[in-house]
Enzyme design. Structure first.
Site, short mmCIF file in Angstrom:
data_model
loop_
_atom_site.label_atom_id
_atom_site.label_comp_id
_atom_site.label_asym_id
_atom_site.label_seq_id
_atom_site.Cartn_x
_atom_site.Cartn_y
_atom_site.Cartn_z
N THR A 13 0.84 -1.19 0.00
CA THR A 13 0.00 0.00 0.00
C THR A 13 0.88 1.25 0.00
O THR A 13 2.02 1.24 0.46
CB THR A 13 -0.96 0.03 1.20
OG1 THR A 13 -0.22 0.18 2.41
CG2 THR A 13 -1.79 -1.24 1.26
N GLY A 14 0.33 2.32 -0.55
CA GLY A 14 1.08 3.57 -0.60
C GLY A 14 2.38 3.43 -1.36
O GLY A 14 3.41 3.97 -0.95
N SER A 15 2.33 2.73 -2.50
CA SER A 15 3.58 2.43 -3.21
C SER A 15 3.70 3.17 -4.54
O SER A 15 4.44 2.75 -5.43
CB SER A 15 3.70 0.92 -3.45
OG SER A 15 2.53 0.37 -4.03
N SER A 17 5.05 6.04 -4.76
CA SER A 17 6.24 6.87 -4.66
C SER A 17 6.99 6.50 -3.39
O SER A 17 6.53 5.69 -2.57
CB SER A 17 5.88 8.37 -4.62
OG SER A 17 5.12 8.67 -3.46
N GLY A 18 8.16 7.09 -3.20
CA GLY A 18 8.90 7.00 -1.96
C GLY A 18 9.24 5.60 -1.49
O GLY A 18 9.63 4.73 -2.27
N ILE A 19 9.08 5.38 -0.19
CA ILE A 19 9.43 4.11 0.42
C ILE A 19 8.61 2.97 -0.17
O ILE A 19 9.12 1.89 -0.47
CB ILE A 19 9.23 4.19 1.94
CG1 ILE A 19 10.28 5.11 2.57
CG2 ILE A 19 9.33 2.79 2.57
CD1 ILE A 19 10.06 5.38 4.05
N GLY A 20 7.32 3.20 -0.36
CA GLY A 20 6.45 2.16 -0.89
C GLY A 20 6.87 1.71 -2.28
O GLY A 20 6.88 0.51 -2.59
N TYR A 168 0.61 12.08 14.77
CA TYR A 168 1.39 11.08 14.05
C TYR A 168 2.06 10.06 14.97
O TYR A 168 1.98 8.85 14.74
CB TYR A 168 2.45 11.79 13.21
CG TYR A 168 3.28 10.86 12.36
CD1 TYR A 168 2.75 10.27 11.21
CD2 TYR A 168 4.60 10.58 12.68
CE1 TYR A 168 3.50 9.43 10.41
CE2 TYR A 168 5.37 9.75 11.89
CZ TYR A 168 4.82 9.17 10.76
OH TYR A 168 5.58 8.33 9.98
#
Length: 281
Positions: A13-15, A17-20, A168
Site C-alpha cells: 500500500t502507498g507504493s 512513490s517514496g518508500i512504498g 502522528y
C-alpha cells in the site's frame, strides 16, 4: 541470498512513490508478483508499468484506504490480480498536515495544543484503520493456506517521541503495539507479523521539504542537498551515521521480513534509523 520470493503475491500500500515504491521494486526484483497501490492513478500505474517493463508481473489498484467501502474494493481488486495475496505490506499512512495543500515547511508540524481532533482522526484512519481493514481482509486466506507475511510500517517516532507531532506519533505507536499483539493472535497459523520502523528517509518529498526549510533558516548552500543532509543529520536530527536513510534501506528490510528466510522473526519491531533512536530497542 535467495529470498525465495519467486511467485509470491504481494500488495504494497502507498507504493506510488517514496518508500512504498522502493519496496514494490525490491519485492519485484526478488521474483514476487506485486500489486502497487496509491491514490493517484497516473503515478500508481507508472510504478506498476516500470515493474512490468523490467520483466516482472505487476498490477495496480487505487483508492483511499481510510474509507471502509473503498478499502474493501481495493482488497477485492488486489486479490483478483494473482488469485490472492501472500504478503501484505501496510505502508500507506502519513499525517494530516501533509494532506493539506496549503502546508508549508514552517506550518507542517502544528503545536500539540493546536492540533485539532480531526487531524488525530485523519492520521489514525490513514495509518491504523487502513492496516486493520486489510489485515482482516487478507489474513483469513493466509490462515487457510498456512503461510503469510504481514509487515506494518511504523516509525522511529513511535518509540522516541519529539515535541508536537501530536497525531502522528501515537498512530505509529499503535502500529507497533498492534503488530506484537496480532502475531500472538495468529500463533500457529504460519503467518508472521512484523513492523519496520524507518528513521528519517531521504525520499523526494523529504529532500524538497528540508531544502525549503534550509532556505527559510538562511543556511548557506541551501540548494546543495549533500551539504544540507550532513547538517540536518548532525544538528537537527543527530544520528551516528551522519546521513539519512534511503528508501531502498527500508525496502531491503521489508523484503527479508517477507521471505521464508525470516520464519523465526515474528511479533517484532525492526528499526532502520541509522541509530537515531537512543533506546536499546
Amino acid at each position: 541470498m535467495d529470498l525465495e520470493l519467486k511467485d509470491k503475491r504481494a500488495l504494497v500500500t502507498g507504493s506510488s512513490s517514496g518508500i512504498g515504491a522502493a519496496i514494490a521494486r525490491t519485492l519485484s526484483a526478488e521474483g514476487a508478483r506485486v500489486v502497487v497501490h496509491g491514490r493517484d492513478e497516473a503515478r500508481t500505474k507508472a510504478v506498476a508499468q516500470s515493474l512490468i517493463d523490467a520483466g516482472a508481473e505487476a498490477g495496480f489498484v487505487t483508492g483511499d484506504l481510510s474509507r471502509e467501502d473503498v478499502c474493501a474494493e481495493v482488497a477485492k481488486e488486489a486479490a483478483a490480480f494473482f488469485g490472492g495475496i501472500d504478503i501484505l505490506v501496510n505502508n500507506a499512512g502519513g499525517m494530516a498536515a501533509s494532506s493539506r495543500p496549503d502546508t508549508t515547511a514552517d506550518s507542517f508540524n502544528r503545536p500539540w495544543l493546536e492540533t485539532p481532533w480531526n487531524d488525530w482522526l485523519w492520521t489514525y484512519e490513514q495509518n491504523v484503520g487502513s492496516s486493520v481493514r486489510l489485515i482482516q481482509a487478507f489474513a483469513p486466506a493466509m490462515i487457510e493456506r498456512g503461510w503469510g507475511r504481514i509487515i506494518n510500517l511504523s516509525s522511529a517516532s513511535a518509540t522516541q517521541t519529539e515535541p508536537d507531532l501530536a497525531d502522528y506519533q501515537p498512530a505509529k505507536a499503535a502500529i507497533t503495539n498492534m503488530t506484537s499483539g496480532l502475531a500472538k493472535s495468529l500463533a500457529g497459523t504460519g503467518i508472521t507479523v512484523n513492523a519496520a520502523s524507518p528513521g528519517t528517509i531521504a525520499t523526494e518529498g523529504v529532500r524538497k521539504g528540508f531544502m525549503e526549510w534550509a532556505a527559510q533558516l538562511g543556511w548557506e548552500q541551501a540548494d546543495d542537498w549533500d551539504a544540507m543532509e550532513r547538517r540536518f543529520a548532525t544538528e537537527m536530527f543527530p544520528q551516528p551515521t551522519s546521513h539519512f536513510g534511503r528508501p531502498e534501506d527500508i525496502a531491503r528490510m521489508v523484503a527479508f521480513l517477507a521471505s521464508p528466510q525470516a520464519s523465526y522473526m515474528n511479533g517484532s519491531n525492526y528499526r532502520v534509523d541509522g541509530g537515531m533512536c537512543r533506546s536499546v530497542n
